[in-house]
Design a protein around this motif. Structure first.
Motif, mmCIF file in Angstrom:
data_model
loop_
_atom_site.group_PDB
_atom_site.id
_atom_site.type_symbol
_atom_site.label_atom_id
_atom_site.label_comp_id
_atom_site.label_asym_id
_atom_site.label_seq_id
_atom_site.Cartn_x
_atom_site.Cartn_y
_atom_site.Cartn_z
ATOM 1 N N MET A 1 -3.860 -43.653 15.665
ATOM 2 C CA MET A 1 -2.514 -44.145 15.341
ATOM 3 C C MET A 1 -1.546 -43.790 16.474
ATOM 4 S SD MET A 1 -0.762 -43.635 11.698
ATOM 5 C CE MET A 1 -2.116 -43.495 10.580
ATOM 6 N N GLY B 170 3.765 -45.493 12.333
ATOM 7 C CA GLY B 170 2.469 -45.891 11.796
ATOM 8 C C GLY B 170 2.276 -47.387 11.758
ATOM 9 N N PRO B 172 1.112 -50.232 9.149
ATOM 10 C CA PRO B 172 0.970 -50.260 7.689
ATOM 11 C C PRO B 172 -0.291 -50.904 7.138
ATOM 12 C CG PRO B 172 3.127 -51.042 8.361
ATOM 13 C CD PRO B 172 2.317 -50.896 9.594
ATOM 14 N N ARG B 174 -3.362 -50.611 8.190
ATOM 15 C CA ARG B 174 -4.591 -49.832 8.341
ATOM 16 C C ARG B 174 -4.950 -49.220 6.994
ATOM 17 N NH1 ARG B 174 -5.747 -47.682 13.466
ATOM 18 N NH2 ARG B 174 -6.344 -45.805 12.371
ATOM 19 N N ASP B 176 -5.914 -46.298 6.362
ATOM 20 C CA ASP B 176 -5.478 -44.919 6.155
ATOM 21 C C ASP B 176 -3.970 -44.841 5.917
ATOM 22 O OD1 ASP B 176 -4.617 -45.512 8.692
ATOM 23 O OD2 ASP B 176 -6.021 -44.171 9.705
ATOM 24 N N TYR B 177 -3.320 -45.963 5.779
ATOM 25 C CA TYR B 177 -1.878 -45.987 5.510
ATOM 26 C C TYR B 177 -1.698 -46.306 4.033
ATOM 27 C CZ TYR B 177 3.061 -46.958 6.472
ATOM 28 O OH TYR B 177 4.426 -46.929 6.501
#
Lengths: 447, 202
Positions: A1, B170, B172, B174, B176-177
């Motif tokens: 990220m 970040g 959004p 993905r 892992d979000y």
């Protein structure tokens, strides 16, 4: 990220107050821009922020125009003001619930969003051939009626933006006739969620065919009135002829589809070239113009409404009694909707039958509604010809009951990229005409 | 009372990714593959595999060769995929070393057919070359994919966020979000926000 460092000017400052943490969002790179500007020799250069709240930008579109007098030297679009995270949300709902989200994307052409999405789900399921004929005919009918209502809004708002207020009142008045039909059939004027994976939410109600026939009788005269207001109108032509031109090479490079592409003379229409929902069985023409300007696109939209009426008429002739949902009970949504005193819901007979007489039906209903059906893993891309061009859907399934990833390639999003090519070097007043001829719907652009 | 009726999901069958196909692919796919081999001298290095699934042809391309493959697909007379319909990102956290996928649908109006390119990049080095030099339409599409997935399209002239605010943290879409959200209150019951419901956590 990717993470931003503290010194990054794009990061909002934060400070603690008695009310909690407060973020101060700065003007991002405007300071740098102003610095650059002040270091260049003085000139009559103005940067105008047009929108996002502006009556002539066709929705919450922000245009950043660099002006030299009345001439636009640089045009940029700022979008994202209507981003609602629909694609992310859909990953947390089952496949059928997704329809309720996608119908809200391009809110002027909900049936196209629903159909494109459902065609994708059906392709992933491998049931494209099992969709009942009647469901396909009704899908085509609703889409073509929707094309008329969408083009009417384009004419209406486009007319308003150029000062033709009668075109606006006429356009919205005629659109309301079409929306009345939608309301009768689906229960809602917009955001219908009527087309579902496997077929339709419900069959046409009694009297719907009659209502569509009445509409078809009334519309041609009304559309002619609207067209007559503008087609030979000297002011309208003065504002649109030769304005916002984009040639075929430009369209290809920028991925432009729909009326803008057809205004360059290329008769590309997915309904003809890659038919879906049985479009190969209907007789209609693909209107083209060769002027490649805003006026040509306007003429194409007028002609397309006429072609759509021809298709709707053929749909009515092809409507034969039959099911409107796929036979496979593992996919078909177990709903028999009816109108009650408190609105639309499951019919009492249906509930009585599954609750009172069949344990298996109850279990099946519960599983299908709360969990949904599983879709085999893989990915698929399907596309339909929406009023604005190619509406593509990229679906990825991991084999579960929810989409793993849904992406909409909305034509408004792609077509809006042509703003700079159409506007730069022209007058500021022509920006409004050019953007109106692109007909972007910000709900579709931002999703 | 918790009104969460979202179920346990039960038995989860995870399927393997669909394997690359061998010749003959069937239909027009063989002629497309022939044309690619003729137009691209180094096709063996550039193309990882060809997947035929649900009547669609997906060409898996190594990221360092993406631009030349796209150039050949666009310019060769037998291929002539003159239109690119953007790029769509997908995030597969469990595919270690190829977490980020980019999917490019191409359309040939001349030959009336479609083909899809798929490129992967690891999370540790999320860089994929930009296709703007071949298909300028991908300008906004690549910005969107960067915004939502953090894929860095190298060579893009101004890779900035397009949908989210400029100072957003970040990416959004993905996996892992988190989705976020607040509980839904009903009279006498409360339902957790979607990503905390039972069916997402079992």
């Amino acid at each position: 990220m990717t993470t931003f460092s503290d010194s990054d000017p794009r990061v909002a400052d934060e400070r603690n107050t008695t009310e909690g943490k407060v973020f101060t969002v700065q003007g991002n790179d405007w300071d740098e821009l102003l610095h650059d500007l002040s270091s260049t020799p003085a000139q009559d250069r103005i940067i105008v922020n047009m929108g996002p709240q502006h009556p002539s930008t066709h929705g919450v579109l922000r245009l950043i125009l660099e002006l030299d007098g009345e001439t636009v030297t640089e045009a940029r679009c700022g979008i994202g003001y209507l981003h609602t995270g629909i694609e992310k949300n859909m990953e947390f709902r089952n496949w059928t619930q997704g329809v309720t989200f996608v119908t809200r994307m391009d809110y002027l052409s909900p049936f196209f969003n629903e159909t494109a999405y459902c065609l994708g789900v059906e392709k992933l399921l491998g049931v494209t051939d099992q969709i009942p004929e009647r469901a396909n005919v009704i899908r085509v009918m609703m889409m073509e009626l929707n094309r008329i209502s969408s083009h009417l809004v384009c004419l209406a708002t486009g007319g308003m933006e150029l000062g033709a207020l009668t075109a606006m009142t006429f356009g919205f008045r005629e659109r309301e006739l079409v929306l009345d039909v939608f309301e009768m059939i689906t229960g809602l004027r917009m955001n219908h969620a009527y087309i579902r994976p496997g077929g339709l939410a419900q069959d046409l109600p009694e009297g719907a065919e009659q209502k569509v026939r009445e509409l078809l009788k009334m519309l041609p005269g009304r559309l002619k009135d609207t067209a007559d207001l503008l087609v030979d109108n000297a002011i309208w032509k003065g504002r649109t002829v030769g304005v916002g031109t984009l040639d075929l090479a430009g369209c290809m490079a920028l991925g432009i589809t729909g009326p803008i592409l057809r205004s360059t003379g290329l008769p590309h229409d997915l309904r003809k070239s890659q038919p879906y929902c049985g479009y190969e069985n209907y007789e209609f023409d693909v209107p083209v113009q060769t002027s490649a300007d805003a006026y040509g696109r306007f003429l194409i939209r007028i002609a397309e409404m006429g072609e759509s009426m021809k298709i709707v008429e053929q749909c009515l002739d092809r409507l034969k009694p039959g099911p409107v949902m796929i036979e496979d009970k593992k996919i078909a949504w177990p709903a028999q909707l009816s109108h009650g005193a408190d609105g639309t819901g499951n019919s009492f007979e249906h509930i009585r039958q599954i609750m009172g007489t069949s344990m298996e039906a109850l279990i099946h209903h519960f599983k299908l509604v709360t969990e949904g059906f599983k879709v085999p893993a893989g990915q698929a891309y399907t596309a339909v010809e929406s009023p604005r061009g190619e509406l593509g859907v990229h679906l990825v399934s991991d084999g579960g009951t929810r989409p793993y990833r849904v992406h909409f390639r909305d034509p408004s999003f792609t077509n809006l990229q042509a703003t700079a090519a159409m506007c730069e070097g022209g007058q500021i007043a022509d920006v409004v005409a050019a953007v109106a001829s692109i007909d972007p719907v910000m709900g579709g652009v931002d999703r | 009372m918790n009104g969460d009726t979202s179920g346990y999901g039960g038995l989860v069958v995870k399927s393997e990714p669909i394997a690359a196909a061998d010749r003959p692919f069937g239909g027009a796919f063989d002629s497309i593959a022939d044309a690619i081999e003729a137009a691209l001298p180094n096709h063996a290095q550039a193309i990882k595999g060809i997947v035929i699934d649900r009547d669609q042809m997906t060409i898996q391309v190594k990221r360092e060769h993406l631009v030349e493959v796209a150039q050949a697909l666009r310019d060769d007379a037998a291929l002539r995929f003159e239109m690119c319909l953007g790029v769509s990102g997908v995030h597969f956290p469990e595919q270690v070393g190829a977490e980020l996928h980019a999917h490019y649908p191409l359309l040939s109006i001349t030959h009336n057919r479609r083909v899809f390119l798929e490129v992967t990049a690891p999370d540790a080095d999320p860089v994929i070359p930009s296709l703007i030099s071949v298909y300028p339409t991908n300008d906004w599409h690549e910005r969107e994919t960067y915004d939502f997935f953090g894929i860095i399209f190298s060579g893009h002239p101004h890779l900035t966020r397009i949908q989210m605010p400029d100072d957003w943290m970040g990416h959004p879409q993905r996996k892992d979000y988190p989705l976020g959200g607040i509980p839904v209150e009903f009279k006498g019951a409360q339902i957790d926000p979607p990503d905390q419901r039972r069916s997402y956590n079992k």
